[in-house]
Scaffold this active site. Sequence first.
Site, PDB file in Angstrom:
ATOM      1  N   ASP A   1       5.057  29.055  61.125  1.00  0.00           N
ATOM      2  CA  ASP A   1       5.624  28.373  59.966  1.00  0.00           C
ATOM      3  C   ASP A   1       4.540  27.406  59.479  1.00  0.00           C
ATOM      4  O   ASP A   1       3.673  27.005  60.266  1.00  0.00           O
ATOM      5  CB  ASP A   1       6.880  27.611  60.409  1.00  0.00           C
ATOM      6  CG  ASP A   1       7.428  26.723  59.311  1.00  0.00           C
ATOM      7  OD1 ASP A   1       7.529  27.204  58.172  1.00  0.00           O
ATOM      8  OD2 ASP A   1       7.727  25.550  59.591  1.00  0.00           O
TER       9      ASP A   1
ATOM     10  N   CYS B   1      11.555  34.457 102.793  1.00  0.00           N
ATOM     11  CA  CYS B   1      11.579  35.897 102.528  1.00  0.00           C
ATOM     12  C   CYS B   1      12.523  36.196 101.367  1.00  0.00           C
ATOM     13  O   CYS B   1      13.705  35.855 101.419  1.00  0.00           O
ATOM     14  CB  CYS B   1      12.020  36.610 103.804  1.00  0.00           C
ATOM     15  SG  CYS B   1      12.583  38.283 103.562  1.00  0.00           S
TER      16      CYS B   1
ATOM     17  N   CYS C   1      15.344  38.596 102.235  1.00  0.00           N
ATOM     18  CA  CYS C   1      16.343  37.931 103.088  1.00  0.00           C
ATOM     19  C   CYS C   1      17.257  37.064 102.229  1.00  0.00           C
ATOM     20  O   CYS C   1      18.470  36.992 102.459  1.00  0.00           O
ATOM     21  CB  CYS C   1      15.672  37.040 104.133  1.00  0.00           C
ATOM     22  SG  CYS C   1      14.503  37.916 105.173  1.00  0.00           S
TER      23      CYS C   1
END
Length: 688
Positions: free
Chosen positions: A388, A11, A14
């Site tokens: 580039d 969780c 939690c």
Amino acid sequence: MKEYKIEGLSCASCAADMEEKIKKLDHGESAAISFNASKLKIDEGANISKVKKILASDGASLITNEEQHDHSHTHNNKLKLFLGISTGLFLLTIIFEASFPNILSVIFYLTAITMSGYQTFIKGLKNLFRLKFNIDTLMTIALVGAISIGEWKEATLVAILFGFNEYLEGLGMEKARKSMEKLLKVAPKEAVLIKDEVEKVVPIDVLQKDDIVLVKSGEKIPSDGIVVDGISSVNEAAITGESLPVEKEVNAEVFGGSINNEGVLKIKITKAFEDSSLAKILHLVQEAQETKTPTEQFINKFAKYYTPFIMIISVLVMTLPPLFFGGTWGTWFYQGLAVLIVGCPCALILSSPIAIVSGITRNARNGILVKGGVFLEQLGKITTIAFDKTGTLTKGEPHVEKIVEYDNRLLSIAGAVENKSSHPIAKAIMKKVEEAGAGFSESDEIKTLSGRGIEATVDGIKYFLGNEKSIEHLNFNEEVLRDIDELKAQGLTLVIVADLEHVLGIFGVSDEVRQESKAVMDKLRQAGIKTVMLTGDHIQTAKKVANQVGVSESHANLLPEQKVEKIKTLNENGSVAMIGDGINDAPALAVAELGIAMGKGTDSAIETADIVLMQDHLGKLPSAISISKKVNKVIKLNISLALGLKLIALLLTIPGWLTLWIAILSDMGATILVSLISLTILIENKVK
């Protein structure tokens, strides 16, 4: 700082609560719990016993090095066993309820509720006393309420379904974590060290620079190094994502974690393992899991206000109909409890983390290092990519593109003059000489003419090799002048070979365009992404490369600060990524919303950019963008599903049709869908 693995962490909210509690301990201020990686980082001075107690209060456990074994398997088995017994008791009671004494049915229901929801109760009750309202608090209130009005059957079903829901949440996140852990297991554990002609197996962390190691067929190369003996092909997929083996011989560079396919190699270690490319990659991949995306931050903030809002709605559902519309208290109290369960934000909180971990893992498998969820999310929103030229769209190595020959001595004289030179252009010319099989004598005398080229004597005759200035003593005929102008117009660098009287021929040298560049530009254009080339090279060369690869626009003769200004201008019209080699383009990479470096394990590339293409070519870039777009789509879909199913369930309260089991099924259904959809990102498929 020490790092520990946490088991039983299913969780996200939690995890945040536990982190807050740990931070209040002595030496716990710097503690950080990563829900995605299921790990805790904490100061070494912190009291680990107290940390374990905090984690245990939420059903999680800290795994120290000595305890490393399959804790998650044990935890999941225990949860499965309890859920199985609870479900069995529930079904048994329903079937035989008519013949059971009422007290026995209540005991069976209560046992089933306790076994499947005891952790939720403990956490929920603690939160109630602290006036902290989260998922566990909502579920505890709902279950106590259902029991208080005698809804034993529904209370038991809710407890079992919520337990099953938590199990599935943990399973989904664990699947994503295990996929990541599997990726991280590529690191070798031991190496065969050769010292005083004696072979000894040692842990890789004792290897030092300049140690010689022996790597047999099928074994992993322990760290970055150089081959000092042997010839073999090496599988570098763990580093670069390339599936094809790379041939290695003496003086070839190798990467730690790559696999020796056949033969025996002796390798001189150039970096201790903790400084190797693989160690840096593993560190970056782990760090990437811990960064929160803007979407995740929004969800976490939203959930903070969402839970109290649901509680207010629940109270209103319980009280307004009986007070003002003649509803019965029992019916609407029951409806209010169902609203509480609908309000659990489990699926909403899981909308993002499983998808993010899956996306980072999938890209890492392809040799693309994304340094955090925020960059993964950003990659999927890119509208313009600036490239580039040298080393990105081109190989960054001179290549003889054209040869104009006026005298058949051209290749043999060029070979005689250039064969001992280490200059990149000399190597490119020698490659053509060798390909043509031209024989050559050794030059008797070589003299460098600064800013011009080389003057050399071969078989007693003086020759010149270089630019136009090296042969100013000659009067060029019209054919030579025309060819020089034509080659220069094509953006080629000229190397002219001549004797005292005649021009023998001209080599037109260019930076070879990467084979995949054009195909990549086509795929990006099809994906609706604008491509721009920024280079310090002159206009003719820039035009030539731009036409070859098919970029949308190009800008030449740019100094580093001018590249930065161009990126700033592009940023005004959309989201811009810059791709360079991570060294020369550092300022532009920093200014762009997303910096992408060409890598193949170079330290500078890994450290500079937000994303690193470890293959050192652009081939997998469209795939990375496609994966990132899929992650973003999945997160949006997950949020829509999580909120949509809850909204439908809440609307059922209007006619009074919402029940506790429908409420929990709406939450569980959303959680299952969110987890399964997120895990589809891990499935390999050919990106068109």
